[in-house]
Scaffold this motif. Structure first.
Motif, PDB file in Angstrom:
ATOM      1  N   ILE A 122      41.972  29.622  37.155  1.00 42.30           N
ATOM      2  CA  ILE A 122      42.132  30.983  37.663  1.00 42.30           C
ATOM      3  C   ILE A 122      43.522  31.513  37.342  1.00 42.30           C
ATOM      4  O   ILE A 122      43.698  32.652  36.878  1.00 42.30           O
ATOM      5  N   THR A 123      44.538  30.687  37.575  1.00 40.31           N
ATOM      6  CA  THR A 123      45.917  31.095  37.289  1.00 40.31           C
ATOM      7  C   THR A 123      46.102  31.427  35.812  1.00 40.31           C
ATOM      8  O   THR A 123      46.698  32.452  35.450  1.00 40.31           O
ATOM      9  N   GLN A 124      45.576  30.571  34.943  1.00 34.74           N
ATOM     10  CA  GLN A 124      45.706  30.793  33.507  1.00 34.74           C
ATOM     11  C   GLN A 124      44.914  32.017  33.054  1.00 34.74           C
ATOM     12  O   GLN A 124      45.345  32.757  32.168  1.00 34.74           O
ATOM     13  N   THR A 125      43.755  32.239  33.661  1.00 35.23           N
ATOM     14  CA  THR A 125      42.946  33.410  33.310  1.00 35.23           C
ATOM     15  C   THR A 125      43.666  34.704  33.665  1.00 35.23           C
ATOM     16  O   THR A 125      43.693  35.651  32.868  1.00 35.23           O
ATOM     17  N   VAL A 126      44.253  34.746  34.848  1.00 29.42           N
ATOM     18  CA  VAL A 126      44.981  35.944  35.276  1.00 29.42           C
ATOM     19  C   VAL A 126      46.164  36.196  34.340  1.00 29.42           C
ATOM     20  O   VAL A 126      46.441  37.346  33.951  1.00 29.42           O
ATOM     21  N   ALA A 225      26.887  33.809  38.592  1.00 27.09           N
ATOM     22  CA  ALA A 225      28.195  33.666  37.960  1.00 27.09           C
ATOM     23  C   ALA A 225      29.121  34.828  38.313  1.00 27.09           C
ATOM     24  O   ALA A 225      28.678  35.917  38.674  1.00 27.09           O
ATOM     25  N   VAL A 226      30.420  34.559  38.183  1.00 26.42           N
ATOM     26  CA  VAL A 226      31.454  35.584  38.325  1.00 26.42           C
ATOM     27  C   VAL A 226      31.955  35.907  36.924  1.00 26.42           C
ATOM     28  O   VAL A 226      32.394  35.004  36.201  1.00 26.42           O
ATOM     29  N   GLU A 255      43.185  38.061  40.667  1.00 22.29           N
ATOM     30  CA  GLU A 255      43.413  36.688  41.112  1.00 22.29           C
ATOM     31  C   GLU A 255      42.837  36.446  42.500  1.00 22.29           C
ATOM     32  O   GLU A 255      42.177  35.434  42.749  1.00 22.29           O
ATOM     33  N   ARG A 256      43.077  37.374  43.397  1.00 24.09           N
ATOM     34  CA  ARG A 256      42.577  37.204  44.770  1.00 24.09           C
ATOM     35  C   ARG A 256      41.055  37.229  44.792  1.00 24.09           C
ATOM     36  O   ARG A 256      40.411  36.468  45.532  1.00 24.09           O
ATOM     37  N   LEU A 257      40.454  38.081  43.969  1.00 23.49           N
ATOM     38  CA  LEU A 257      38.989  38.154  43.935  1.00 23.49           C
ATOM     39  C   LEU A 257      38.393  36.859  43.392  1.00 23.49           C
ATOM     40  O   LEU A 257      37.439  36.311  43.953  1.00 23.49           O
ATOM     41  N   LEU A 258      38.966  36.354  42.296  1.00 22.94           N
ATOM     42  CA  LEU A 258      38.456  35.111  41.713  1.00 22.94           C
ATOM     43  C   LEU A 258      38.591  33.941  42.681  1.00 22.94           C
ATOM     44  O   LEU A 258      37.689  33.107  42.808  1.00 22.94           O
ATOM     45  N   ARG A 259      39.716  33.879  43.389  1.00 21.26           N
ATOM     46  CA  ARG A 259      39.916  32.774  44.326  1.00 21.26           C
ATOM     47  C   ARG A 259      38.934  32.862  45.490  1.00 21.26           C
ATOM     48  O   ARG A 259      38.432  31.840  45.958  1.00 21.26           O
ATOM     49  N   ASN A 260      38.657  34.047  45.959  1.00 25.37           N
ATOM     50  CA  ASN A 260      37.732  34.193  47.078  1.00 25.37           C
ATOM     51  C   ASN A 260      36.292  33.939  46.661  1.00 25.37           C
ATOM     52  O   ASN A 260      35.482  33.454  47.467  1.00 25.37           O
ATOM     53  N   GLU A 261      35.937  34.272  45.422  1.00 20.85           N
ATOM     54  CA  GLU A 261      34.580  34.039  44.952  1.00 20.85           C
ATOM     55  C   GLU A 261      34.359  32.588  44.546  1.00 20.85           C
ATOM     56  O   GLU A 261      33.286  32.023  44.775  1.00 20.85           O
ATOM     57  N   LEU A 262      35.376  31.970  43.932  1.00 22.12           N
ATOM     58  CA  LEU A 262      35.217  30.624  43.383  1.00 22.12           C
ATOM     59  C   LEU A 262      35.765  29.534  44.289  1.00 22.12           C
ATOM     60  O   LEU A 262      35.293  28.401  44.251  1.00 22.12           O
TER      61      LEU A 262
END
Length: 295
Positions: A122-126, A225-226, A255-262
């Motif tokens: 997630i960090t690398q994607t952002v 999937a997200v 980042e916050r959305l990905l962390r909450n979804e994943l």
């Protein structure tokens, strides 16, 4: 009284002491059953499992009712069906055995390593999306959850590597051979690039949305999937979940959305609000531009 004592003696002879090996036996069987259930849930084998169950029920019923011809036929189907299932699910069985061979005993029962890798992904994607957004480089990433995307992976190039910001920027560079397709991430690792996704069948989508957005929405409609998208025309970052698209996201919001979804259970509920996509769609009016609609 003598009858009761006799019965107790008989019961005592039938009951065996419970040892540590019995506990290990139970834990191993529980783990195998759990893995089978998770395998069925994460793949499209639910219908197959129901079909197998119906065949077994038909076999038992035909035997009980002495339907000899039907029972013989069901018996042959079950006998040769076991071999057919091994052939049919050979890729999944091989992948499961490979995962077992790569992990140690502690990782079999916990997903700590996978969660750490997903957190890093997630960090690398952002980081990559922030750069791609500034340069208006189109990108399409699919974060797989319970529903596996084997069919989509087969349309692209199979990979097995960690998510890295520089790698993503190279993949989505407009002269790279894999830039037109989607990158698929499973458990924090890239498992496919240049993959084709199903287009959305929603006729109400905005005409401003291109093929990349429609493919991202389509993937989110068909699976859980997200999907994270960068527009090649505007550099805008979007996320699709459950057929809904949230557009014009800031990198921090992404980042916050990905962390909450994943990684929902890792979110600190006291310091951070719930950031599921449904809530974003209700509260994201301030991020919409020129009266654009979300789908």
């Amino acid at each position: 009284m003598e009858g009761i004592l006799y019965l107790l003696q008989q019961l005592k002879g039938m009951v065996t002491p419970f040892s540590v090996f019995d506990l290990i036996d139970i834990l191993i069987m529980a783990f195998i059953i759990y893995k089978v259930i998770m395998f069925i849930r994460r793949t499209s084998t639910g219908a197959v499992a129901k079909g197998i169950l119906l065949l077994l029920v038909a076999l038992l019923v035909s035997g009980a009712l002495q339907l000899n011809t039907v029972n013989f036929l069901m018996g042959r189907i079950v006998e040769y069906g076991a071999l057919a299932l091994v052939i049919l699910f050979q890729p999944e069985i091989r992948r499961f055995l490979e995962q077992m061979g790569r992990t140690n005993l502690g990782e079999v029962f916990t997903h700590a390593e996978e969660r750490n890798e997903l957190d890093s992904a997630i960090t690398q994607t952002v980081e990559a999306y922030t750069s791609l957004s500034k340069s208006k480089t189109g990108a399409l990433m699919v974060f797989e959850r319970k529903n596996m995307l084997e069919d989509a992976i087969k349309t692209g190039t199979a990979l097995d590597c960690s998510v890295n910001a520089e790698l993503l920027k190279n993949i989505f560079w407009n002269k790279a051979p894999l830039h037109d397709g989607a990158v698929i991430v499973r458990g924090g690792r890239i498992v496919g690039a240049g993959c084709m996704l199903p287009m959305s069948g929603n006729v109400n989508l905005s005409r401003e949305l291109g093929m990349r957005h429609r493919a991202g929405i389509g993937a989110s409609e068909h699976t859980d999937a997200v999907v994270a998208i960068v527009s090649e025309e505007t550099g805008s970052i979007s996320v699709a979940v459950g057929g809904m698209l949230k557009r014009h996201l800031a990198p921090e919001t992404l980042e916050r959305l990905l962390r909450n979804e994943l990684l929902p259970e890792r979110e600190d509920t006291e310091t951070a609000p719930k950031f599921k996509l449904a809530n974003l769609l209700r509260a994201g009016k301030g991020e919409k531009q020129n009266g654009e609609k979300d789908y």
